[in-house]
Design a protein around this motif. Structure first.
Motif, PDB file in Angstrom:
ATOM      1  N   LEU A 165       3.802  -3.119   6.656  1.00  0.00           N
ATOM      2  CA  LEU A 165       2.402  -2.683   6.540  1.00  0.00           C
ATOM      3  C   LEU A 165       1.889  -2.914   5.117  1.00  0.00           C
ATOM      4  N   ALA A 166       2.748  -2.667   4.126  1.00  0.00           N
ATOM      5  CA  ALA A 166       2.344  -2.938   2.743  1.00  0.00           C
ATOM      6  C   ALA A 166       2.081  -4.430   2.554  1.00  0.00           C
ATOM      7  N   PHE A 167       2.865  -5.283   3.209  1.00  0.00           N
ATOM      8  CA  PHE A 167       2.638  -6.729   3.139  1.00  0.00           C
ATOM      9  C   PHE A 167       1.292  -7.080   3.751  1.00  0.00           C
ATOM     10  N   ARG A 168       0.946  -6.409   4.843  1.00  0.00           N
ATOM     11  CA  ARG A 168      -0.356  -6.659   5.489  1.00  0.00           C
ATOM     12  C   ARG A 168      -1.498  -6.244   4.570  1.00  0.00           C
ATOM     13  N   TYR A 169      -1.340  -5.155   3.840  1.00  0.00           N
ATOM     14  CA  TYR A 169      -2.402  -4.645   2.981  1.00  0.00           C
ATOM     15  C   TYR A 169      -2.486  -5.394   1.651  1.00  0.00           C
ATOM     16  N   PHE A 170      -1.352  -5.708   1.063  1.00  0.00           N
ATOM     17  CA  PHE A 170      -1.347  -6.215  -0.314  1.00  0.00           C
ATOM     18  C   PHE A 170      -0.840  -7.649  -0.461  1.00  0.00           C
ATOM     19  N   GLY A 171      -0.334  -8.236   0.624  1.00  0.00           N
ATOM     20  CA  GLY A 171       0.236  -9.567   0.504  1.00  0.00           C
ATOM     21  C   GLY A 171       1.382  -9.569  -0.483  1.00  0.00           C
ATOM     22  N   ASN A 172       1.437 -10.569  -1.342  1.00  0.00           N
ATOM     23  CA  ASN A 172       2.492 -10.663  -2.349  1.00  0.00           C
ATOM     24  C   ASN A 172       2.028 -10.190  -3.728  1.00  0.00           C
ATOM     25  N   SER A 173       0.996  -9.336  -3.750  1.00  0.00           N
ATOM     26  CA  SER A 173       0.374  -8.983  -5.031  1.00  0.00           C
ATOM     27  C   SER A 173       1.065  -7.863  -5.789  1.00  0.00           C
ATOM     28  N   LEU A 174       1.990  -7.138  -5.138  1.00  0.00           N
ATOM     29  CA  LEU A 174       2.635  -6.015  -5.815  1.00  0.00           C
ATOM     30  C   LEU A 174       3.579  -6.513  -6.904  1.00  0.00           C
ATOM     31  N   GLU A 175       3.609  -5.769  -8.003  1.00  0.00           N
ATOM     32  CA  GLU A 175       4.413  -6.172  -9.156  1.00  0.00           C
ATOM     33  C   GLU A 175       5.899  -6.212  -8.824  1.00  0.00           C
ATOM     34  N   THR A 176       6.385  -5.193  -8.125  1.00  0.00           N
ATOM     35  CA  THR A 176       7.770  -5.167  -7.656  1.00  0.00           C
ATOM     36  C   THR A 176       7.788  -4.675  -6.212  1.00  0.00           C
ATOM     37  N   ALA A 177       8.819  -5.077  -5.472  1.00  0.00           N
ATOM     38  CA  ALA A 177       8.918  -4.683  -4.064  1.00  0.00           C
ATOM     39  C   ALA A 177       9.049  -3.172  -3.904  1.00  0.00           C
ATOM     40  N   ASP A 178       9.669  -2.501  -4.888  1.00  0.00           N
ATOM     41  CA  ASP A 178       9.873  -1.056  -4.781  1.00  0.00           C
ATOM     42  C   ASP A 178       8.571  -0.257  -4.850  1.00  0.00           C
ATOM     43  N   LEU A 179       7.456  -0.917  -5.154  1.00  0.00           N
ATOM     44  CA  LEU A 179       6.160  -0.238  -5.159  1.00  0.00           C
ATOM     45  C   LEU A 179       5.501  -0.246  -3.783  1.00  0.00           C
ATOM     46  N   ALA A 180       6.118  -0.904  -2.792  1.00  0.00           N
ATOM     47  CA  ALA A 180       5.479  -1.075  -1.485  1.00  0.00           C
ATOM     48  C   ALA A 180       5.128   0.261  -0.839  1.00  0.00           C
ATOM     49  N   TYR A 181       6.114   1.179  -0.755  1.00  0.00           N
ATOM     50  CA  TYR A 181       5.841   2.445  -0.070  1.00  0.00           C
ATOM     51  C   TYR A 181       4.847   3.331  -0.821  1.00  0.00           C
ATOM     52  N   PRO A 182       5.060   3.596  -2.124  1.00  0.00           N
ATOM     53  CA  PRO A 182       4.080   4.444  -2.821  1.00  0.00           C
ATOM     54  C   PRO A 182       2.683   3.842  -2.846  1.00  0.00           C
ATOM     55  N   ALA A 183       2.569   2.499  -2.939  1.00  0.00           N
ATOM     56  CA  ALA A 183       1.246   1.862  -2.949  1.00  0.00           C
ATOM     57  C   ALA A 183       0.564   2.034  -1.595  1.00  0.00           C
ATOM     58  N   LEU A 184       1.319   1.871  -0.513  1.00  0.00           N
ATOM     59  CA  LEU A 184       0.748   2.055   0.831  1.00  0.00           C
ATOM     60  C   LEU A 184       0.338   3.507   1.043  1.00  0.00           C
ATOM     61  N   LEU A 185       1.179   4.429   0.589  1.00  0.00           N
ATOM     62  CA  LEU A 185       0.884   5.863   0.725  1.00  0.00           C
ATOM     63  C   LEU A 185      -0.445   6.215   0.065  1.00  0.00           C
ATOM     64  N   VAL A 186      -0.638   5.754  -1.153  1.00  0.00           N
ATOM     65  CA  VAL A 186      -1.877   6.047  -1.882  1.00  0.00           C
ATOM     66  C   VAL A 186      -3.066   5.363  -1.216  1.00  0.00           C
ATOM     67  N   GLU A 187      -2.855   4.163  -0.695  1.00  0.00           N
ATOM     68  CA  GLU A 187      -3.942   3.376  -0.099  1.00  0.00           C
ATOM     69  C   GLU A 187      -4.498   4.010   1.175  1.00  0.00           C
ATOM     70  N   VAL A 188      -3.628   4.556   2.036  1.00  0.00           N
ATOM     71  CA  VAL A 188      -4.075   4.979   3.373  1.00  0.00           C
ATOM     72  C   VAL A 188      -4.228   6.484   3.530  1.00  0.00           C
ATOM     73  N   THR A 189      -3.684   7.276   2.615  1.00  0.00           N
ATOM     74  CA  THR A 189      -3.725   8.727   2.770  1.00  0.00           C
ATOM     75  C   THR A 189      -5.006   9.299   2.192  1.00  0.00           C
ATOM     76  N   PRO A 190      -5.768  10.077   2.986  1.00  0.00           N
ATOM     77  CA  PRO A 190      -6.978  10.723   2.452  1.00  0.00           C
ATOM     78  C   PRO A 190      -6.628  11.660   1.300  1.00  0.00           C
ATOM     79  N   THR A 191      -7.576  11.841   0.408  1.00  0.00           N
ATOM     80  CA  THR A 191      -7.334  12.683  -0.773  1.00  0.00           C
ATOM     81  C   THR A 191      -6.896  14.085  -0.384  1.00  0.00           C
ATOM     82  N   TRP A 192      -7.511  14.637   0.661  1.00  0.00           N
ATOM     83  CA  TRP A 192      -7.194  16.015   1.045  1.00  0.00           C
ATOM     84  C   TRP A 192      -5.764  16.157   1.586  1.00  0.00           C
TER      85      TRP A 192
END
Length: 532
Positions: A305-332
């Motif tokens: 899912l992170a690949f679908r959202y960010f393609g190959n743009s993430l600095e390191t692969a280990d950022l995939a989960y935290p980046a996806l979490l921040v991207e899709v989770t509402p602030t509340w």
């Protein structure tokens, strides 16, 4: 940000209050009360604690990072664990509980000798101290920095932010492990496990719904259409290299790795040894095997899912989960998700720390330094040792940022120095009566030396192939020594009479269902399913 912080603190405090309430009247000044929860855990609690001891941000971050960089073959670490957990229930637990042990080295002392026990205990302690505990803290800190942008808030570097979070995580995790004993760890694991299952599944569900413009099924179609089919394939080629997992390893190196982790690793075994009976311990192991089948659907899939959202743009692969979490989770909802991650980190950290304390106090301190000490004194020594161990782990943790092939692969590679040799020693101990005490010592030394040499020799195949071959070598060494220099009298395992050894009558049917379900998951993520 304020509301996020409030919800995070509220859930974290709730877990602490529940853990305190459930353990407030427990006797923690006895050996079994502190280290084995009074041998009173039920199957459900054992299953939850096993899952949460295993499942932390090194899984969420590490496995998602592997699948983001490669494909679904990273799910083998979880789904392949089913066989090992079934082996734990059917083969290992009946022998462990019959022996009445508190630690795995205790069994090896019964089967071989005291020196073997202390060597194995030392290897476990060293592995936890230098690799496992720091990796858990680092992966959690990485995720928290991504969610809360601590480096930006404090105006510090990423390394400094990770170091600060490592201190906070280590301090809070230590409170559970050092002052609450195993039952406090197990209860908090169970509560956090419920939160992790709910929160864990929310991430991919929210991500898919956003892809579908609010419609889950439209999101599924978008996801499958726009992510290359080979990314859904868990069956990697036989010559694949890390972080991919070649398919033959399911029957060789990874199988042996999983058997070591789930069947001989102290931080895992300690939960199963704390069951009310063999029946409850078997239930816990088999229930946990079913839980491991869910991991690909809320952990490994997040990398895709992170690949679908960010393609190959993430600095390191280990950022995939935290980046996806921040991207899709509402602030509340972000604070609750952060609390769930926090609980996962604590569960793995405090479980391993509690096991380290158990190993040191029972296998080193009492027999070597104070044979006549009372149980209450032993518990106090254990608390002091746990505090020192936590401090060292916190200091080491930030430097895991330098791991060359991703933190999850780094952790597994480090286990290779002793994992298969310990498994070989235990299995030969089970199935032989004449192999002498010198055999495990020779095996442990030869294994570590050969594995170290293999790191100096350039090769282009997966390191788990090496570990699989070394396991066969370890078995052969022990059997040859046993043939040439057998012990004078055959070993017989005595029943210590600590728990009821009547097995769970549904263990075999439940195990068969679990294996069928496991094959179904593999088919789904293969050319027969989504990778078609």
């Amino acid at each position: 940000m304020f509301f996020t912080l409030i919800t995070f603190v509220a859930f974290t405090v709730l877990v602490a209050v529940i853990s305190w309430f459930r353990t407030r009247d427990d006797k923690l000044d006895t050996r079994e009360g502190y280290f084995l929860a009074g041998r009173g855990l039920s199957g459900i609690v054992i299953a939850g604690s096993l899952e949460m001891t295993n499942l932390s941000t090194e899984q969420l971050v590490g496995q998602s990072g592997q699948s983001y960089a490669t494909n679904m073959s990273a799910m083998h670490w979880s789904v392949g664990s089913c066989i090992a957990l079934l082996a734990l229930a059917m083969i290992f637990l009946p022998r462990y509980l019959k022996a009445g042990i508190t630690t795995i080295p205790e069994y090896l002392e019964q089967r071989f000798d005291t020196t073997t026990k202390r060597i194995i205990s030392f290897l476990f302690l060293l592995g936890y101290l230098l690799t496992y505990l720091p990796t858990v803290l680092y992966s959690g800190s990485l995720a928290f920095n991504q969610i809360f942008h601590i480096d930006e808030l404090l105006g510090v570097t990423t390394f400094q932010a990770i170091a600060i979070v490592c201190v906070a995580l280590g301090l809070i995790g230590s409170i559970y492990a050092i002052f609450g004993g195993l039952k406090a760890v197990a209860v908090s694991d169970t509560v956090n496990g419920v939160g992790l299952m709910i929160g864990g599944f929310l991430v991919p569900i929210l991500a898919i719904c956003i892809l579908g413009g609010g419609n889950f099924f439209d999101g599924i179609r978008d996801f499958i259409t726009n992510v290359p089919a080979e990314k859904f394939n868990s069956i990697a080629p036989a010559d694949a290299v890390p972080p991919m997992v070649p398919w033959p390893l399911l029957f060789t190196g990874m199988l042996f790795n999983n058997l070591f982790y789930w069947c001989t690793n102290q931080s895992i075994i300690q939960r199963a040894l704390a069951g009310k009976s063999l029946k409850e311990s078997q239930k816990g192991a088999i229930f946990c095997a079913f839980l491991k089948l869910l991991d690909p659907f809320f952990i490994t899939i997040c990398g895709l899912l992170a690949f679908r959202y960010f393609g190959n743009s993430l600095e390191t692969a280990d950022l995939a989960y935290p980046a996806l979490l921040v991207e899709v989770t509402p602030t509340w909802l972000l604070g609750l998700m952060a609390a769930v991650l926090f609980g996962a980190i604590l569960s793995s950290f405090n479980s391993a720390l509690n096991s380290c304390v158990t190993l040191y106090t029972l296998d080193f301190h009492r027999p070597l330094f104070n044979p006549d000490c009372t149980d209450s004194h032993l518990v106090q020594v254990g608390k002091k040792f746990g505090t020192a161990l936590a401090v060292i782990s916190i200091c080491v943790a930030p430097f895991v940022i330098n791991a060359p092939s991703g933190l999850y692969d780094f952790l597994q590679d480090c286990f290779g120095f002793y994992a298969e040799s310990i498994l070989a020693v235990v299995l030969v101990g089970f199935y032989s009566k004449r192999v002498p005490a010198i055999a495990p010592k020779v095996t442990l030394i030869v294994h570590a030396v050969v594995y170290a040499i293999m790191h100096l020799v350039p090769y282009d195949f997966h390191y788990l192939y090496v570990r699989g071959a070394l396991f066969i070598m370890d078995i052969c060494i022990m059997l040859i020594i046993g043939k040439l220099w057998p012990r004078e009298t055959p070993f017989e395992l005595q029943d210590a009479g600590v728990v009821n050894l009547t097995p769970w009558r549904l263990a075999k049917p439940a195990a068969a269902v679990c294996i069928i379900a496991m094959l179904g998951v593999y088919c789904l993520f293969s050319p027969l399913g989504l990778a078609a």
